[in-house]
Design a protein around this motif. Structure first.
Motif, PDB file in Angstrom:
ATOM      1  N   ARG A 145       0.829  -1.213   0.000  1.00  0.00           N
ATOM      2  CA  ARG A 145       0.000   0.000   0.000  1.00  0.00           C
ATOM      3  C   ARG A 145       0.858   1.255   0.000  1.00  0.00           C
ATOM      4  NH1 ARG A 145      -2.983  -3.131   3.722  1.00  0.00           N
ATOM      5  NH2 ARG A 145      -1.972  -2.048   5.467  1.00  0.00           N
ATOM      6  N   GLU A 146       1.911   1.240   0.785  1.00  0.00           N
ATOM      7  CA  GLU A 146       2.768   2.429   0.914  1.00  0.00           C
ATOM      8  C   GLU A 146       3.457   2.788  -0.394  1.00  0.00           C
ATOM      9  OE1 GLU A 146       6.898   3.632   3.249  1.00  0.00           O
ATOM     10  OE2 GLU A 146       5.562   2.130   4.128  1.00  0.00           O
ATOM     11  N   HIS A 147       3.882   1.757  -1.152  1.00  0.00           N
ATOM     12  CA  HIS A 147       4.654   2.016  -2.372  1.00  0.00           C
ATOM     13  C   HIS A 147       3.804   1.908  -3.635  1.00  0.00           C
ATOM     14  CE1 HIS A 147       8.628   2.222  -0.444  1.00  0.00           C
ATOM     15  NE2 HIS A 147       8.151   1.320   0.393  1.00  0.00           N
ATOM     16  N   GLY A 148       2.505   1.635  -3.483  1.00  0.00           N
ATOM     17  CA  GLY A 148       1.620   1.603  -4.637  1.00  0.00           C
ATOM     18  C   GLY A 148       1.904   0.491  -5.620  1.00  0.00           C
ATOM     19  N   VAL A 149       2.315  -0.683  -5.105  1.00  0.00           N
ATOM     20  CA  VAL A 149       2.588  -1.831  -5.964  1.00  0.00           C
ATOM     21  C   VAL A 149       1.816  -3.031  -5.426  1.00  0.00           C
ATOM     22  CG1 VAL A 149       4.874  -1.003  -6.630  1.00  0.00           C
ATOM     23  CG2 VAL A 149       4.638  -2.476  -4.626  1.00  0.00           C
ATOM     24  N   SER A 150       1.876  -4.145  -6.145  1.00  0.00           N
ATOM     25  CA  SER A 150       1.187  -5.354  -5.700  1.00  0.00           C
ATOM     26  C   SER A 150       2.000  -6.029  -4.598  1.00  0.00           C
ATOM     27  CB  SER A 150       1.011  -6.325  -6.864  1.00  0.00           C
ATOM     28  OG  SER A 150       2.269  -6.825  -7.287  1.00  0.00           O
ATOM     29  N   ARG A 151       1.326  -6.900  -3.858  1.00  0.00           N
ATOM     30  CA  ARG A 151       2.039  -7.670  -2.835  1.00  0.00           C
ATOM     31  C   ARG A 151       3.078  -8.586  -3.464  1.00  0.00           C
ATOM     32  NH1 ARG A 151      -3.061 -10.009   0.394  1.00  0.00           N
ATOM     33  NH2 ARG A 151      -3.777 -10.128  -1.764  1.00  0.00           N
ATOM     34  N   GLY A 152       2.778  -9.072  -4.684  1.00  0.00           N
ATOM     35  CA  GLY A 152       3.749  -9.906  -5.384  1.00  0.00           C
ATOM     36  C   GLY A 152       5.048  -9.170  -5.664  1.00  0.00           C
ATOM     37  N   ALA A 153       4.944  -7.858  -6.001  1.00  0.00           N
ATOM     38  CA  ALA A 153       6.155  -7.071  -6.261  1.00  0.00           C
ATOM     39  C   ALA A 153       7.001  -6.940  -4.994  1.00  0.00           C
ATOM     40  CB  ALA A 153       5.777  -5.693  -6.791  1.00  0.00           C
ATOM     41  N   ILE A 154       6.330  -6.761  -3.851  1.00  0.00           N
ATOM     42  CA  ILE A 154       7.069  -6.671  -2.582  1.00  0.00           C
ATOM     43  C   ILE A 154       7.735  -8.006  -2.271  1.00  0.00           C
ATOM     44  CG2 ILE A 154       6.860  -6.293  -0.091  1.00  0.00           C
ATOM     45  CD1 ILE A 154       6.531  -3.755  -1.693  1.00  0.00           C
ATOM     46  N   ARG A 155       7.008  -9.109  -2.484  1.00  0.00           N
ATOM     47  CA  ARG A 155       7.598 -10.416  -2.205  1.00  0.00           C
ATOM     48  C   ARG A 155       8.821 -10.682  -3.078  1.00  0.00           C
ATOM     49  NH1 ARG A 155       2.179 -11.836  -2.783  1.00  0.00           N
ATOM     50  NH2 ARG A 155       1.081 -11.837  -0.789  1.00  0.00           N
ATOM     51  N   THR A 156       8.759 -10.218  -4.320  1.00  0.00           N
ATOM     52  CA  THR A 156       9.911 -10.384  -5.203  1.00  0.00           C
ATOM     53  C   THR A 156      11.116  -9.617  -4.664  1.00  0.00           C
ATOM     54  OG1 THR A 156       8.485 -10.661  -7.141  1.00  0.00           O
ATOM     55  CG2 THR A 156      10.763 -10.012  -7.553  1.00  0.00           C
ATOM     56  N   ALA A 157      10.874  -8.410  -4.150  1.00  0.00           N
ATOM     57  CA  ALA A 157      11.979  -7.577  -3.644  1.00  0.00           C
ATOM     58  C   ALA A 157      12.611  -8.149  -2.388  1.00  0.00           C
ATOM     59  CB  ALA A 157      11.470  -6.156  -3.379  1.00  0.00           C
ATOM     60  N   VAL A 158      11.836  -8.901  -1.589  1.00  0.00           N
ATOM     61  CA  VAL A 158      12.353  -9.410  -0.300  1.00  0.00           C
ATOM     62  C   VAL A 158      12.407 -10.932  -0.286  1.00  0.00           C
ATOM     63  CG1 VAL A 158      11.459  -7.382   0.913  1.00  0.00           C
ATOM     64  CG2 VAL A 158      10.063  -9.462   0.804  1.00  0.00           C
ATOM     65  N   ALA A 159      12.398 -11.554  -1.476  1.00  0.00           N
ATOM     66  CA  ALA A 159      12.277 -13.016  -1.539  1.00  0.00           C
ATOM     67  C   ALA A 159      13.332 -13.731  -0.708  1.00  0.00           C
ATOM     68  CB  ALA A 159      12.353 -13.463  -2.995  1.00  0.00           C
ATOM     69  N   ASP A 160      14.590 -13.257  -0.784  1.00  0.00           N
ATOM     70  CA  ASP A 160      15.657 -13.956  -0.062  1.00  0.00           C
ATOM     71  C   ASP A 160      15.635 -13.699   1.442  1.00  0.00           C
ATOM     72  OD1 ASP A 160      16.320 -11.277  -0.779  1.00  0.00           O
ATOM     73  OD2 ASP A 160      18.381 -11.663  -0.146  1.00  0.00           O
ATOM     74  N   LEU A 161      14.775 -12.782   1.908  1.00  0.00           N
ATOM     75  CA  LEU A 161      14.682 -12.473   3.338  1.00  0.00           C
ATOM     76  C   LEU A 161      13.520 -13.202   4.000  1.00  0.00           C
ATOM     77  CD1 LEU A 161      15.167  -8.592   3.125  1.00  0.00           C
ATOM     78  CD2 LEU A 161      16.925 -10.355   3.407  1.00  0.00           C
ATOM     79  N   MET A 162      12.680 -13.848   3.200  1.00  0.00           N
ATOM     80  CA  MET A 162      11.495 -14.485   3.758  1.00  0.00           C
ATOM     81  C   MET A 162      11.865 -15.762   4.504  1.00  0.00           C
ATOM     82  SD  MET A 162       8.957 -13.769   0.513  1.00  0.00           S
ATOM     83  CE  MET A 162       7.507 -14.473   1.255  1.00  0.00           C
ATOM     84  N   PRO A 163      11.103 -16.117   5.541  1.00  0.00           N
ATOM     85  CA  PRO A 163      11.461 -17.242   6.409  1.00  0.00           C
ATOM     86  C   PRO A 163      11.621 -18.569   5.685  1.00  0.00           C
ATOM     87  CG  PRO A 163       9.706 -15.940   7.385  1.00  0.00           C
ATOM     88  CD  PRO A 163       9.899 -15.423   6.004  1.00  0.00           C
ATOM     89  N   ASP A 164      10.834 -18.799   4.622  1.00  0.00           N
ATOM     90  CA  ASP A 164      10.906 -20.093   3.961  1.00  0.00           C
ATOM     91  C   ASP A 164      11.946 -20.131   2.847  1.00  0.00           C
ATOM     92  OD1 ASP A 164       9.640 -18.343   2.341  1.00  0.00           O
ATOM     93  OD2 ASP A 164       7.996 -19.665   1.740  1.00  0.00           O
ATOM     94  N   HIS A 165      12.771 -19.062   2.747  1.00  0.00           N
ATOM     95  CA  HIS A 165      13.809 -19.031   1.722  1.00  0.00           C
ATOM     96  C   HIS A 165      15.053 -19.734   2.242  1.00  0.00           C
ATOM     97  CE1 HIS A 165      16.251 -17.535  -1.631  1.00  0.00           C
ATOM     98  NE2 HIS A 165      17.195 -17.337  -0.730  1.00  0.00           N
ATOM     99  N   THR A 166      15.604 -20.629   1.443  1.00  0.00           N
ATOM    100  CA  THR A 166      16.844 -21.305   1.806  1.00  0.00           C
ATOM    101  C   THR A 166      17.792 -21.261   0.628  1.00  0.00           C
ATOM    102  OG1 THR A 166      15.917 -23.423   1.102  1.00  0.00           O
ATOM    103  CG2 THR A 166      15.739 -22.878   3.440  1.00  0.00           C
ATOM    104  N   ASN A 167      19.072 -21.209   0.910  1.00  0.00           N
ATOM    105  CA  ASN A 167      20.069 -21.255  -0.144  1.00  0.00           C
ATOM    106  C   ASN A 167      20.177 -22.674  -0.677  1.00  0.00           C
ATOM    107  OD1 ASN A 167      20.790 -18.540   0.057  1.00  0.00           O
ATOM    108  ND2 ASN A 167      22.170 -18.977   1.783  1.00  0.00           N
ATOM    109  N   ILE A 168      20.183 -22.841  -1.965  1.00  0.00           N
ATOM    110  CA  ILE A 168      20.255 -24.154  -2.580  1.00  0.00           C
ATOM    111  C   ILE A 168      21.717 -24.550  -2.766  1.00  0.00           C
ATOM    112  CG2 ILE A 168      19.653 -25.497  -4.629  1.00  0.00           C
ATOM    113  CD1 ILE A 168      17.295 -23.658  -5.028  1.00  0.00           C
TER     114      ILE A 168
END
Length: 308
Positions: free
Chosen positions: A185-208
């Motif tokens: 809401r703050e940046h006027g983008v979709s939630r998917g765009a935010i998830r893309t920007a923080v994908a590697d910081l999300m709890p279920d992200h692991t290095n392969i």
């Protein structure tokens, strides 16, 4: 005698796949290919396009220029006549392999005057004018459709991504505990765009690791609209929300289906979340919703199970 193949697409989002198919089916022997850079506009006169100019420089009398359809080379009537004059001057043949012009010899000239046959000239002008009319009508319909969508509060085009200058601020805010919905809401983008920007910081992200098993590949399934409507009103994990956010709506009579691309594991999670549609104690079952869930269940069940 050389066979010179010319290809062009108008935008960098398009590909020459269709042109390749038509030209491959033509069985052209030893083709010499000249392909414009992606995004070369049809508004640029053919004689000013780099690769077509290179083709004319390379060509020798008696060579044949091959194109999949006329509008890959020219658009307006003036362009067509200019190109035909140059091909006649350089004694080059033109072979069009698809579309309205494919049955015509556009280089036919009067045996005595050397001028373009009047019948050919007439057909070229008529077909070119019809093509311009078709494109103008498509442009008008697209514009009217966008205006109608805007009147309903919708916007066309791609959803905006997080601007590069704001990515660091978004990531910092996410680490400080801001929710994805609030940041969207703050940046006027979709939630998917935010998830893309923080994908590697999300709890279920692991290095392969190099020796880790290959990740599951996304699978596209059609989710009945009644299932999608139910899921949007429930709490879901970020991966599940992202799958729905990026789904493509396909109209089906009075309803719709949502074409969802996700890993089999995410599809199974979504299926589990819509279990209440099968009926729960104390809650009435809606037959249409139950049927929709069963349809989605059948499609998910058909996926190859993941081996442990």
């Amino acid at each position: 005698m050389a066979n010179l193949v010319y290809k062009r697409v108008s935008t960098d989002q398009q590909s020459t796949a269709r042109q390749n198919l038509v030209l491959d089916e033509a069985g052209i022997e030893d083709p010499v290919v000249f392909e414009e850079d992606p995004g070369t506009s049809s508004r640029l006169h053919p004689l000013q396009r780099p690769k077509f100019r290179e083709l004319l420089t390379y060509a020798r009398p008696g060579d044949t220029v091959h194109i999949s359809e006329m509008f890959r080379l020219v658009r307006g009537t003036g362009h067509i006549l200019d190109v035909l004059d140059v091909l006649h001057r350089d004694r080059l043949a033109l072979r069009i392999h698809d579309g309205a012009f494919s049955a015509m010899d556009l280089t036919a000239r009067h045996p005595r005057t050397g001028e373009l046959l009047s019948t050919v000239k007439f057909m070229v002008q008529t077909l070119a004018a019809a093509g311009e009319l078709q494109r103008d009508l498509q442009r008008e319909l697209t514009y009217d459709g966008l205006r109608a969508a805007e009147a309903k509060g919708s916007k066309g085009g791609r959803r905006p991504a997080v601007a590069a200058a704001k990515t660091d601020a978004v990531r910092t805010a996410y680490l400080e505990g801001r929710s994805i919905a609030a940041l969207a809401r703050e940046h006027g983008v979709s939630r998917g765009a935010i998830r893309t920007a923080v994908a590697d910081l999300m709890p279920d992200h692991t290095n392969i690791e190099d020796d880790a098993p290959a990740p599951e590949l996304p699978v596209t399934l059609d989710m009945p609209g009644k299932v999608a409507d139910f899921l949007r009103a429930t709490e879901m994990a970020d991966a599940e929300l992202a799958a729905l956010d990026h789904g493509v709506t396909v109209r089906r009579g009075q309803g719709y289906t949502l074409r969802v691309s996700a890993t089999p594991a995410v599809h199974r999670q979504l299926l589990a979340r819509c279990q209440p549609l099968d009926g729960t104690q104390g809650a009435p079952t809606v037959p249409a919703q139950r049927k929709a869930r069963r349809e989605y269940e059948n499609r998910v069940s058909a996926l190859v199970p993941v081996e442990p």
